[in-house]
Design an enzyme around this catalytic site. Structure first.
Site, PDB file in Angstrom:
ATOM      1  N   CYS A  34      -9.049   0.698   8.768  1.00 31.36           N
ATOM      2  CA  CYS A  34      -8.811   0.703  10.218  1.00 31.36           C
ATOM      3  C   CYS A  34      -9.959   1.388  10.944  1.00 31.36           C
ATOM      4  O   CYS A  34     -10.086   1.267  12.152  1.00 31.36           O
ATOM      5  CB  CYS A  34      -7.488   1.379  10.533  1.00 31.36           C
ATOM      6  SG  CYS A  34      -7.368   2.974   9.771  1.00 31.36           S
ATOM      7  N   GLU A  82       0.172   4.451  13.547  1.00 27.55           N
ATOM      8  CA  GLU A  82      -1.276   4.253  13.505  1.00 27.55           C
ATOM      9  C   GLU A  82      -1.509   2.792  13.188  1.00 27.55           C
ATOM     10  O   GLU A  82      -1.021   2.303  12.166  1.00 27.55           O
ATOM     11  CB  GLU A  82      -1.918   5.125  12.415  1.00 27.55           C
ATOM     12  CG  GLU A  82      -1.806   6.615  12.664  1.00 27.55           C
ATOM     13  CD  GLU A  82      -2.481   7.070  13.941  1.00 27.55           C
ATOM     14  OE1 GLU A  82      -3.381   6.373  14.433  1.00 27.55           O
ATOM     15  OE2 GLU A  82      -2.075   8.120  14.454  1.00 27.55           O
ATOM     16  N   GLU A 127      -1.640  12.484  13.629  1.00 27.49           N
ATOM     17  CA  GLU A 127      -1.385  12.767  12.218  1.00 27.49           C
ATOM     18  C   GLU A 127      -2.450  13.739  11.715  1.00 27.49           C
ATOM     19  O   GLU A 127      -3.523  13.862  12.300  1.00 27.49           O
ATOM     20  CB  GLU A 127      -1.473  11.474  11.396  1.00 27.49           C
ATOM     21  CG  GLU A 127      -0.467  10.436  11.850  1.00 27.49           C
ATOM     22  CD  GLU A 127      -0.200   9.393  10.782  1.00 27.49           C
ATOM     23  OE1 GLU A 127       0.594   9.665   9.873  1.00 27.49           O
ATOM     24  OE2 GLU A 127      -0.792   8.306  10.859  1.00 27.49           O
ATOM     25  N   ASN A 169      -3.826  -0.790   2.291  1.00 22.80           N
ATOM     26  CA  ASN A 169      -5.278  -0.548   2.193  1.00 22.80           C
ATOM     27  C   ASN A 169      -5.626   0.878   1.755  1.00 22.80           C
ATOM     28  O   ASN A 169      -6.660   1.099   1.141  1.00 22.80           O
ATOM     29  CB  ASN A 169      -5.981  -0.926   3.499  1.00 22.80           C
ATOM     30  CG  ASN A 169      -5.612  -0.010   4.631  1.00 22.80           C
ATOM     31  OD1 ASN A 169      -4.491   0.502   4.678  1.00 22.80           O
ATOM     32  ND2 ASN A 169      -6.527   0.212   5.540  1.00 22.80           N
TER      33      ASN A 169
HETATM   34  P1  NDP Z   1       1.481  -4.611   8.034  1.00 23.61           P
HETATM   35  O1  NDP Z   1       1.718  -4.166   9.420  1.00 23.61           O
HETATM   36  O2  NDP Z   1       1.716  -6.014   7.692  1.00 23.61           O
HETATM   37  O3  NDP Z   1       2.370  -3.758   7.023  1.00 23.61           O
HETATM   38  C1  NDP Z   1       2.398  -2.349   7.031  1.00 23.61           C
HETATM   39  C2  NDP Z   1       3.688  -1.912   6.377  1.00 23.61           C
HETATM   40  O4  NDP Z   1       4.781  -2.322   7.195  1.00 23.61           O
HETATM   41  C3  NDP Z   1       3.931  -2.548   4.999  1.00 23.61           C
HETATM   42  O5  NDP Z   1       4.598  -1.619   4.185  1.00 23.61           O
HETATM   43  C4  NDP Z   1       4.835  -3.719   5.345  1.00 23.61           C
HETATM   44  O6  NDP Z   1       5.626  -4.173   4.263  1.00 23.61           O
HETATM   45  C5  NDP Z   1       5.699  -3.102   6.423  1.00 23.61           C
HETATM   46  N1  NDP Z   1       6.355  -4.064   7.299  1.00 23.61           N
HETATM   47  C6  NDP Z   1       6.059  -5.378   7.509  1.00 23.61           C
HETATM   48  N2  NDP Z   1       6.938  -5.918   8.381  1.00 23.61           N
HETATM   49  C7  NDP Z   1       7.821  -4.945   8.716  1.00 23.61           C
HETATM   50  C8  NDP Z   1       8.949  -4.888   9.576  1.00 23.61           C
HETATM   51  N3  NDP Z   1       9.360  -5.936  10.277  1.00 23.61           N
HETATM   52  N4  NDP Z   1       9.623  -3.714   9.678  1.00 23.61           N
HETATM   53  C9  NDP Z   1       9.224  -2.629   8.999  1.00 23.61           C
HETATM   54  N5  NDP Z   1       8.160  -2.631   8.161  1.00 23.61           N
HETATM   55  C10 NDP Z   1       7.459  -3.770   8.028  1.00 23.61           C
HETATM   56  O7  NDP Z   1       0.013  -4.117   7.697  1.00 23.61           O
HETATM   57  P2  NDP Z   1      -0.739  -4.208   6.293  1.00 23.61           P
HETATM   58  O8  NDP Z   1       0.003  -3.500   5.218  1.00 23.61           O
HETATM   59  O9  NDP Z   1      -1.079  -5.628   6.117  1.00 23.61           O
HETATM   60  O10 NDP Z   1      -2.010  -3.280   6.574  1.00 23.61           O
HETATM   61  C11 NDP Z   1      -3.066  -3.722   7.276  1.00 23.61           C
HETATM   62  C12 NDP Z   1      -2.930  -3.330   8.742  1.00 23.61           C
HETATM   63  O11 NDP Z   1      -2.697  -1.935   8.878  1.00 23.61           O
HETATM   64  C13 NDP Z   1      -4.179  -3.603   9.509  1.00 23.61           C
HETATM   65  O12 NDP Z   1      -3.899  -4.252  10.705  1.00 23.61           O
HETATM   66  C14 NDP Z   1      -4.789  -2.209   9.781  1.00 23.61           C
HETATM   67  O13 NDP Z   1      -5.533  -2.106  10.929  1.00 23.61           O
HETATM   68  C15 NDP Z   1      -3.606  -1.338   9.820  1.00 23.61           C
HETATM   69  N6  NDP Z   1      -3.962   0.019   9.360  1.00 23.61           N
HETATM   70  C16 NDP Z   1      -4.121   1.023  10.285  1.00 23.61           C
HETATM   71  C17 NDP Z   1      -4.483   2.291   9.916  1.00 23.61           C
HETATM   72  C18 NDP Z   1      -4.579   3.406  10.914  1.00 23.61           C
HETATM   73  O14 NDP Z   1      -4.546   4.564  10.528  1.00 23.61           O
HETATM   74  N7  NDP Z   1      -4.698   3.144  12.203  1.00 23.61           N
HETATM   75  C19 NDP Z   1      -4.748   2.618   8.506  1.00 23.61           C
HETATM   76  C20 NDP Z   1      -4.532   1.509   7.626  1.00 23.61           C
HETATM   77  C21 NDP Z   1      -4.148   0.264   8.059  1.00 23.61           C
HETATM   78  P3  NDP Z   1       5.164  -5.353   3.244  1.00 23.61           P
HETATM   79  O15 NDP Z   1       3.736  -5.640   3.513  1.00 23.61           O
HETATM   80  O16 NDP Z   1       5.402  -4.781   1.934  1.00 23.61           O
HETATM   81  O17 NDP Z   1       6.060  -6.506   3.509  1.00 23.61           O
END
Ligand code: NDP
Length: 482
Positions: free
Chosen positions: A281, A247, A459, A149
């Site tokens: 988020c 986060e 962060e 995002n």
């Molecule tokens: P995900 O948790 O699905 O993915 C985040 C990252 O983790 C991606 O690069 C993903 O890879 C990777 N990932 C997925 N599974 C694993 C695993 N088992 N081990 C290690 N890495 C893994 O989130 P999204 O990318 O779908 O982002 C949306 C989510 O992130 C929302 O829930 C949002 O709230 C949160 N978010 C929080 C923020 C904050 O600062 N608090 C800011 C932005 C987002 P891939 O998708 O390539 O498979």
């Protein structure tokens, strides 16, 4: 179709497998094919990073400063071009994409300056003739796992401080937005740094991300994403005592008090809920409105939401781009159904609209008559969907705002200094906004939350040093001069 490789040990490395990157505003538009790293390639990347870090730690501060500054300036200078690419692959509007790339540049220039501010502390020992100094040292290899995002800003606020404080990085970006990641890696690849200082390992989270989290050679993991994935990463990292910072999601409340200016309240609610298509988020997903002002303010929110122009991310008219993927769209539609089943009225969001191209479009949706026990007010939807909850007093508003397992951002719209001060003190969240949308934070101050929203140290800003370095305390007995 152009193929984009991973960047490992200062080499562009092809893979057996490539993934298509499609434009969510126009699914016939394929941006490119992006390499999927194998387990072996990830191992090579981690080893290269281990070697590079030792060399980088010996670099003078001005060399580090110059490198980070150069990356930051290039990001800023190319924010128009790279912002457009970001909008094309993620679906946020062009203006939002350009703003994000510029912000990524600011993280690099900010941390460039931080390299020169690494001043330690010293003290006299409780024992005579002994002096103590306390200084910070790098950790080693940092694993960065970033979401789709904010594909370039999130990565920048992790990679820039990691490098500034003398570490190397292995970066696994989200597979939905590899073009922004590849572009940042390409900029870093042209800097004069040790081979393997920054490694880009594109691939699925389940494979590459998981293996990165499991590696004992990785000394710290900085992750932004969902709570579910965060828990999985934490379970793997703890086996090696890997330092961890995460986060995650939220259900941010925006309280609209009965003394609020209704125009300001509606503007903050709509911007906070639907900016970046609600895929933030920090989005306001629970809009808590006091009874006395309810009618007036909710009418304004509905009117402003209905007026939002949804369209292709690159059209200048567009205010809300499509959601990121088919999967996300399906999940959003399921939440619209769930909210209605739970007893909410859907004030807007189901209107049909013609689009010039086929993409994952949906109109911003507003639920009314919600209560805080509903699933839609507890699960993070990560969508252009918000729910209005009516309350009878300020005390009830605060109670509802705090009744969440998350705690990233909270906001209040009020004309009362006393209420603003009370809310700021009693809100259970990491960031508080007064008379502002919940979304929209600065880069020079700490960012993070409480509860399920965050884990580990903060962060951004100077607080980032806590995560990306470790403290060493040295005792020196100088003896008597001869
Ligand atoms: P995900 O948790 O699905 O993915 C985040 C990252 O983790 C991606 O690069 C993903 O890879 C990777 N990932 C997925 N599974 C694993 C695993 N088992 N081990 C290690 N890495 C893994 O989130 P999204 O990318 O779908 O982002 C949306 C989510 O992130 C929302 O829930 C949002 O709230 C949160 N978010 C929080 C923020 C904050 O600062 N608090 C800011 C932005 C987002 P891939 O998708 O390539 O498979």
């Amino acid at each position: 179709m152009q193929k984009f490789s991973n960047y490992i040990g200062a080499e562009w490395v092809s893979s057996e497998e490539y993934l298509e990157n499609r434009n969510p505003s126009d699914i016939t538009d394929v941006i490119g094919l992006y390499a999927q790293a194998s387990e072996g390639q990830l191992e090579v990347a981690i080893e290269a990073a281990e070697k590079a870090q030792k060399e980088w730690a010996q670099y003078g501060l001005e060399k580090k400063y110059a490198m980070l500054m150069s990356v930051g300036e290039e990001l800023k200078n190319r924010s128009s071009e790279l912002g457009e690419l970001l909008a094309r692959e993620e679906g946020k509007t062009r203006a939002e994409g350009v703003g994000e790339v510029y912000r990524a540049g600011q993280f690099f220039t900010y941390y460039a300056a931080e390299t020169l501010r690494q001043i330690g502390e010293n003290a006299d020992s409780v024992r005579e003739g002994i002096e103590i100094d306390v200084r910070r040292e790098p950790l080693g290899v940092i694993g960065v796992i970033s979401p789709w995002n904010f594909p370039i800003a999130t990565a920048a606020w992790k990679i820039a401080p990691a490098l500034a404080f003398g570490n190397s990085v292995v970066w696994k970006p989200a597979n939905l937005t590899p073009a922004s990641a590849w572009s940042l890696a390409e900029i870093i690849s042209r800097q004069e740094v040790p081979k393997g200082l920054l490694n880009l390992v594109m691939g699925s989270g389940r494979n590459v991300g998981q293996k990165l989290a499991e590696s004992p050679k990785v000394k710290a993991i900085s992750f932004t994403g969902s709570v579910e994935v965060g828990r999985r990463i934490a379970a793997s990292a703890i086996k090696n005592m890997t330092k961890l910072q995460m986060e995650m999601g939220s259900k941010n409340p925006l309280v609209i008090a009965d003394d609020a200016q209704s125009e300001l309240a509606a503007t903050c609610a709509v911007q906070g809920a639907f900016g970046a298509t609600g895929q933030k988020c920090t989005a306001s997903s629970r809009i808590i409105v006091m009874e006395k002002i309810y009618q007036e303010v909710v009418e304004k929110i509905i009117k402003a939401t209905q007026a939002l122009r949804v369209g292709h991310a690159l059209d200048t008219e567009t205010q809300i781009g499509p959601v990121v993927s088919q999967e996300q769209l399906e999940s959003n539609i399921a939440y619209l159904k769930l909210g209605q089943e739970e007893g909410c009225e859907l004030a807007c969001g189901l209107e049909q609209q013609e689009h010039k191209t086929e993409g994952y479009y949906m109109r911003p949706a507003l639920f009314l008559n919600g209560n805080n026990d509903m699933e839609i007010n507890n699960q993070e939807m990560f969508a252009p969907i918000a729910c209005v909850i009516k309350v009878s007093s300020y005390e009830e508003a605060l109670e509802v705002a705090n009744a969440t397992s998350f705690g990233l951002v909270s906001g209040i719209i009020t004309s009362s200094l006393a209420r603003a001060a009370h809310f700021r003190r009693n809100s259970r969240s990491g960031c508080v906004m007064v008379n502002l949308p919940t979304a929209g934070t600065d880069y020079h101050v700490p960012f993070g939350g409480r509860g399920d929203s965050s884990y580990g140290s903060r962060e951004q800003g100077q607080y980032a040093v806590e995560f990306y370095s470790q403290v060493k305390t040295t005792y020196t007995s100088a003896g008597k001069p001869k």
